[in-house]
Design a protein around this motif. Sequence first.
Motif, PDB file in Angstrom:
ATOM      1  N   ASP A  56     -24.545 -13.129  -4.227  1.00 16.33           N
ATOM      2  CA  ASP A  56     -24.211 -14.494  -3.886  1.00 16.33           C
ATOM      3  C   ASP A  56     -23.985 -15.547  -5.210  1.00 16.33           C
ATOM      4  OD1 ASP A  56     -23.625 -16.688  -1.714  1.00 16.33           O
ATOM      5  OD2 ASP A  56     -25.345 -17.352  -3.177  1.00 16.33           O
ATOM      6  N   PRO A  57     -23.106 -15.958  -5.396  1.00 18.61           N
ATOM      7  CA  PRO A  57     -22.871 -16.858  -6.793  1.00 18.61           C
ATOM      8  C   PRO A  57     -24.123 -17.762  -6.622  1.00 18.61           C
ATOM      9  CG  PRO A  57     -21.054 -17.166  -5.515  1.00 18.61           C
ATOM     10  CD  PRO A  57     -21.850 -16.259  -4.512  1.00 18.61           C
ATOM     11  N   VAL A  58     -24.645 -18.478  -5.687  1.00 19.34           N
ATOM     12  CA  VAL A  58     -25.611 -19.628  -5.892  1.00 19.34           C
ATOM     13  C   VAL A  58     -26.951 -18.779  -6.175  1.00 19.34           C
ATOM     14  CG1 VAL A  58     -27.257 -21.190  -4.580  1.00 19.34           C
ATOM     15  CG2 VAL A  58     -24.589 -21.174  -4.403  1.00 19.34           C
ATOM     16  N   ARG A  59     -27.262 -17.578  -5.615  1.00 16.28           N
ATOM     17  CA  ARG A  59     -28.330 -16.765  -5.766  1.00 16.28           C
ATOM     18  C   ARG A  59     -28.594 -16.262  -6.985  1.00 16.28           C
ATOM     19  NH1 ARG A  59     -27.883 -15.384  -0.064  1.00 16.28           N
ATOM     20  NH2 ARG A  59     -26.616 -13.529  -0.687  1.00 16.28           N
ATOM     21  N   LEU A  60     -27.346 -15.879  -7.519  1.00 16.54           N
ATOM     22  CA  LEU A  60     -27.027 -15.450  -8.803  1.00 16.54           C
ATOM     23  C   LEU A  60     -27.368 -16.431 -10.115  1.00 16.54           C
ATOM     24  CD1 LEU A  60     -26.479 -12.523 -10.577  1.00 16.54           C
ATOM     25  CD2 LEU A  60     -24.101 -13.325 -10.165  1.00 16.54           C
ATOM     26  N   TYR A  61     -27.014 -17.569  -9.723  1.00 18.54           N
ATOM     27  CA  TYR A  61     -27.408 -18.560 -10.632  1.00 18.54           C
ATOM     28  C   TYR A  61     -28.696 -18.888 -10.606  1.00 18.54           C
ATOM     29  CZ  TYR A  61     -27.503 -23.524 -12.188  1.00 18.54           C
ATOM     30  OH  TYR A  61     -27.912 -24.736 -12.882  1.00 18.54           O
TER      31      TYR A  61
END
Lengths: 122, 122
Positions: A35-40
């Motif tokens: 997930d982009p938010v979690r990866l961030y």
Amino acid sequence: MTPASATEPAVGSRSLAHPARDEIRIESVLHALSDPVRLYIVRELAAAEAELTCSRFELPVTKSTTTHHFRVLRESGIVQQIYRGTAKMNGLRREDLEALFPGLLETVLEAANRQADRLDAS
Amino acid sequence: MTPASATEPAVGSRSLAHPARDEIRIESVLHALSDPVRLYIVRELAAAEAELTCSRFELPVTKSTTTHHFRVLRESGIVQQIYRGTAKMNGLRREDLEALFPGLLETVLEAANRQADRLDAS
């Protein structure tokens, strides 16, 4: 004399469930990182090299979605969440991940950073 | 004289959509690899070092679920699916992935193999 049980439940209610090292699974780790938010969040924690509060992250999502993302990261074994006083602190479980999946976290972080640079440049 | 358009649609209808190299995203790759069945398929393709038909995989899921998993792998950019005659052949896009995310595929495969060994031994 105060019985131990008088204080323990309060402490227990503020400790969060984490998978033990041998319960961590590659599928759950990859899902959490997909997930982009979690990866961030993981990239920021890695860059900070320190524990951070959830509120330190400027995320384009609601507070409850933020809580959800941190829970997925905790339940997959990537992040350790510990209450220190009233603050919930987040840190990467680097040692556990490195022991189970050598090089995985670093390789994913490098890939994510390369992609961010590539997309910023275009 | 046969117009080109008389044959092209038939060919076109049997070629499948793939992301170009620069359309491949780390989040989609990680998501595709986060499913145990898909991770198994990728491990088998890597071990075979050759293109394989979908039917070569003994998977504990229905045919339509198998088709779905291969589609996710194709749409994420991990697998190339090409019709050769009546057979749909699957191969890893190693060069594209290595160019974008150096070491990622190998590191994930190694982590998955280590986990499989660990769980088999316990």
